[in-house]
Design a protein around this motif. Structure first.
Motif, mmCIF file in Angstrom:
data_model
loop_
_atom_site.group_PDB
_atom_site.id
_atom_site.type_symbol
_atom_site.label_atom_id
_atom_site.label_comp_id
_atom_site.label_asym_id
_atom_site.label_seq_id
_atom_site.Cartn_x
_atom_site.Cartn_y
_atom_site.Cartn_z
ATOM 1 N N ILE A 96 7.447 52.525 -14.094
ATOM 2 C CA ILE A 96 7.421 51.724 -12.868
ATOM 3 C C ILE A 96 7.361 50.231 -13.199
ATOM 4 O O ILE A 96 6.570 49.792 -14.043
ATOM 5 N N SER A 97 8.219 49.473 -12.502
ATOM 6 C CA SER A 97 8.181 48.011 -12.600
ATOM 7 C C SER A 97 8.288 47.428 -11.198
ATOM 8 O O SER A 97 8.892 48.023 -10.302
ATOM 9 N N MET A 98 7.688 46.250 -11.015
ATOM 10 C CA MET A 98 7.776 45.530 -9.747
ATOM 11 C C MET A 98 7.933 44.054 -10.037
ATOM 12 O O MET A 98 7.079 43.446 -10.680
ATOM 13 N N SER A 99 9.038 43.496 -9.569
ATOM 14 C CA SER A 99 9.314 42.080 -9.799
ATOM 15 C C SER A 99 9.276 41.305 -8.499
ATOM 16 O O SER A 99 9.738 41.786 -7.451
ATOM 17 N N PHE A 100 8.703 40.120 -8.561
ATOM 18 C CA PHE A 100 8.733 39.173 -7.452
ATOM 19 C C PHE A 100 9.494 37.946 -7.955
ATOM 20 O O PHE A 100 8.945 37.140 -8.721
ATOM 21 N N GLY A 101 10.767 37.843 -7.570
ATOM 22 C CA GLY A 101 11.598 36.798 -8.139
ATOM 23 C C GLY A 101 11.780 37.076 -9.611
ATOM 24 O O GLY A 101 12.201 38.145 -10.023
ATOM 25 N N GLY A 102 11.408 36.119 -10.432
ATOM 26 C CA GLY A 102 11.547 36.308 -11.884
ATOM 27 C C GLY A 102 10.270 36.775 -12.547
ATOM 28 O O GLY A 102 10.212 36.874 -13.780
ATOM 29 N N VAL A 103 9.244 37.070 -11.750
ATOM 30 C CA VAL A 103 7.950 37.468 -12.310
ATOM 31 C C VAL A 103 7.772 38.978 -12.190
ATOM 32 O O VAL A 103 7.881 39.544 -11.092
ATOM 33 N N LYS A 104 7.464 39.627 -13.305
ATOM 34 C CA LYS A 104 7.191 41.061 -13.291
ATOM 35 C C LYS A 104 5.692 41.280 -13.138
ATOM 36 O O LYS A 104 4.917 41.092 -14.070
ATOM 37 N N ALA A 105 5.270 41.679 -11.917
ATOM 38 C CA ALA A 105 3.850 41.920 -11.661
ATOM 39 C C ALA A 105 3.396 43.229 -12.282
ATOM 40 O O ALA A 105 2.235 43.377 -12.675
ATOM 41 N N VAL A 106 4.314 44.203 -12.360
ATOM 42 C CA VAL A 106 4.069 45.485 -13.031
ATOM 43 C C VAL A 106 5.280 45.763 -13.901
ATOM 44 O O VAL A 106 6.421 45.618 -13.443
ATOM 45 N N SER A 107 5.053 46.151 -15.150
ATOM 46 C CA SER A 107 6.166 46.277 -16.085
ATOM 47 C C SER A 107 6.115 47.591 -16.863
ATOM 48 O O SER A 107 5.226 47.804 -17.697
ATOM 49 N N ASN A 108 7.039 48.500 -16.555
ATOM 50 C CA ASN A 108 7.247 49.737 -17.318
ATOM 51 C C ASN A 108 5.961 50.535 -17.525
ATOM 52 O O ASN A 108 5.613 50.911 -18.647
ATOM 53 N N VAL A 109 5.269 50.817 -16.442
ATOM 54 C CA VAL A 109 4.006 51.554 -16.506
ATOM 55 C C VAL A 109 4.259 53.045 -16.367
ATOM 56 O O VAL A 109 5.016 53.486 -15.496
ATOM 57 N N ASN A 110 3.617 53.831 -17.229
ATOM 58 C CA ASN A 110 3.681 55.288 -17.188
ATOM 59 C C ASN A 110 2.277 55.859 -17.067
ATOM 60 O O ASN A 110 1.351 55.374 -17.729
ATOM 61 N N MET A 111 2.120 56.900 -16.240
ATOM 62 C CA MET A 111 0.828 57.571 -16.091
ATOM 63 C C MET A 111 1.043 59.042 -15.768
ATOM 64 O O MET A 111 2.032 59.412 -15.127
ATOM 65 N N LYS A 112 0.083 59.844 -16.186
ATOM 66 C CA LYS A 112 -0.009 61.233 -15.747
ATOM 67 C C LYS A 112 -1.475 61.504 -15.429
ATOM 68 O O LYS A 112 -2.320 61.398 -16.321
ATOM 69 N N ILE A 113 -1.761 61.827 -14.180
ATOM 70 C CA ILE A 113 -3.137 62.018 -13.735
ATOM 71 C C ILE A 113 -3.300 63.435 -13.199
ATOM 72 O O ILE A 113 -2.507 63.895 -12.374
ATOM 73 N N LYS A 114 -4.329 64.121 -13.686
ATOM 74 C CA LYS A 114 -4.559 65.514 -13.307
ATOM 75 C C LYS A 114 -5.440 65.622 -12.064
ATOM 76 O O LYS A 114 -6.215 64.719 -11.751
ATOM 77 N N HIS A 115 -5.314 66.755 -11.390
ATOM 78 C CA HIS A 115 -6.145 67.023 -10.227
ATOM 79 C C HIS A 115 -7.627 67.031 -10.616
ATOM 80 O O HIS A 115 -8.011 67.585 -11.642
ATOM 81 N N GLY A 116 -8.441 66.363 -9.786
ATOM 82 C CA GLY A 116 -9.877 66.378 -9.990
ATOM 83 C C GLY A 116 -10.409 65.322 -10.927
ATOM 84 O O GLY A 116 -11.618 65.248 -11.148
ATOM 85 N N GLU A 117 -9.534 64.492 -11.480
ATOM 86 C CA GLU A 117 -9.999 63.426 -12.363
ATOM 87 C C GLU A 117 -10.496 62.222 -11.555
ATOM 88 O O GLU A 117 -10.072 61.997 -10.420
ATOM 89 N N ILE A 118 -11.396 61.459 -12.165
ATOM 90 C CA ILE A 118 -11.754 60.136 -11.669
ATOM 91 C C ILE A 118 -11.189 59.148 -12.675
ATOM 92 O O ILE A 118 -11.616 59.107 -13.832
ATOM 93 N N ILE A 119 -10.215 58.379 -12.245
ATOM 94 C CA ILE A 119 -9.479 57.486 -13.125
ATOM 95 C C ILE A 119 -9.816 56.039 -12.777
ATOM 96 O O ILE A 119 -9.817 55.642 -11.606
ATOM 97 N N GLY A 120 -10.090 55.237 -13.791
ATOM 98 C CA GLY A 120 -10.318 53.823 -13.597
ATOM 99 C C GLY A 120 -9.098 53.016 -13.985
ATOM 100 O O GLY A 120 -8.470 53.281 -15.018
#
Length: 260
Positions: A9-33
């Motif tokens: 996942i990436s999110m750009s605002f103009g030329g600024v990448k606020a989020v860049s190539n993020v990967n996650m896998k989260i299981k049911h019942g976890e508490i994730i920070g």
């Protein structure tokens, strides 16, 4: 099985990448920070998970009975599918009572039709009675039942935080996103919140993802942590692994010779 999968996942605002190539896998019942310095992209990431923003690249999938794709859905559709959320800046209906605020969260679960409401049919009264019961159960859980008729704007800061979580739970979410739930709380309130988060996860059998700057809270309550810095995922692992991760230490402290 992963309840949430995030692929590049990436999110750009103009030329600024606020989020860049993020990967996650989260299981049911976890508490994730989800942690990181100010401006790391944490709230932007939550906005992507809830459909407020559409990613410029990548894909998000909630793996429920029927998969949910925030990329292709509107925020209210994502909420109805089972995603609850609180906000960094509290967003309550200030001129509504405590009870009315929580009741709003039940809207998607009301099953009677408009005509039943108009003619006050038996199904209408049954649904309303059921909603009243569930509202009071949540208010008691969050120690707000004694203030059910109080306007939300008149609550203390800590009470408003609890009310916002109660309202999010009223929608019966499968995944609950908490954006800085301990912000503005004193140490005693933070400790109570810590215990409450654990209890919520078990009581409601849900997955919780939280953004938080209070390291004592995230280190105590989370199963795993993801760390963002300038929009990039720089580390993930158990609290103990993150505590001693050189990249995390550098992001927070600007050096590599101290632990978080």
């Amino acid at each position: 099985m992963s309840v949430l999968t995030v692929n590049n996942i990436s999110m750009s605002f103009g030329g600024v990448k606020a989020v860049s190539n993020v990967n996650m896998k989260i299981k049911h019942g976890e508490i994730i920070g989800l942690i990181g310095p100010n401006g790391a992209g944490k709230t932007t990431f939550f906005n992507l998970l809830t459909g407020i923003y559409s990613p410029t690249e990548g894909e998000i999938i909630y793996n429920f009975d029927k998969n949910v794709h925030p990329n292709k859905m509107k925020p209210h559709e994502i909420a109805a599918a089972g995603i609850g959320r609180t906000f960094q800046n509290i967003r309550l209906f200030s001129e509504m009572t405590v009870e009315e605020n929580v009741r709003v969260g039940f809207h998607k679960n009301i099953k009677y039709k408009a005509i039943s409401s108009l003619f006050r049919t038996l199904s209408y009264y049954k649904e309303e009675e059921n909603a009243d019961k569930k509202v009071m159960e949540l208010l008691k859980i969050f120690n707000l039942d004694g203030k059910r008729e109080e306007l939300s704007k008149n609550l203390s800061y800590g009470e408003q935080r609890r009310l916002e979580i109660a309202r999010a739970l009223a929608s019966n979410p499968k995944v609950l996103l908490l954006d800085e739930p301990a912000a503005g709380m004193n140490p005693n309130e933070t400790h109570e919140l810590m215990e409450l988060i654990r209890w919520i996860k078990d009581k409601f059998d849900i997955t919780i993802i939280l953004i938080e700057h209070d390291m004592s809270l995230v280190m105590s309550v989370c199963n795993r942590l993801y760390v963002l810095d300038y929009g990039k995922l720089i580390a993930n692992g158990t609290p103990e692994e993150i505590r001693h991760n050189p990249a995390v230490i550098k992001a927070y402290l600007g050096g590599e010779d101290e632990a978080c």
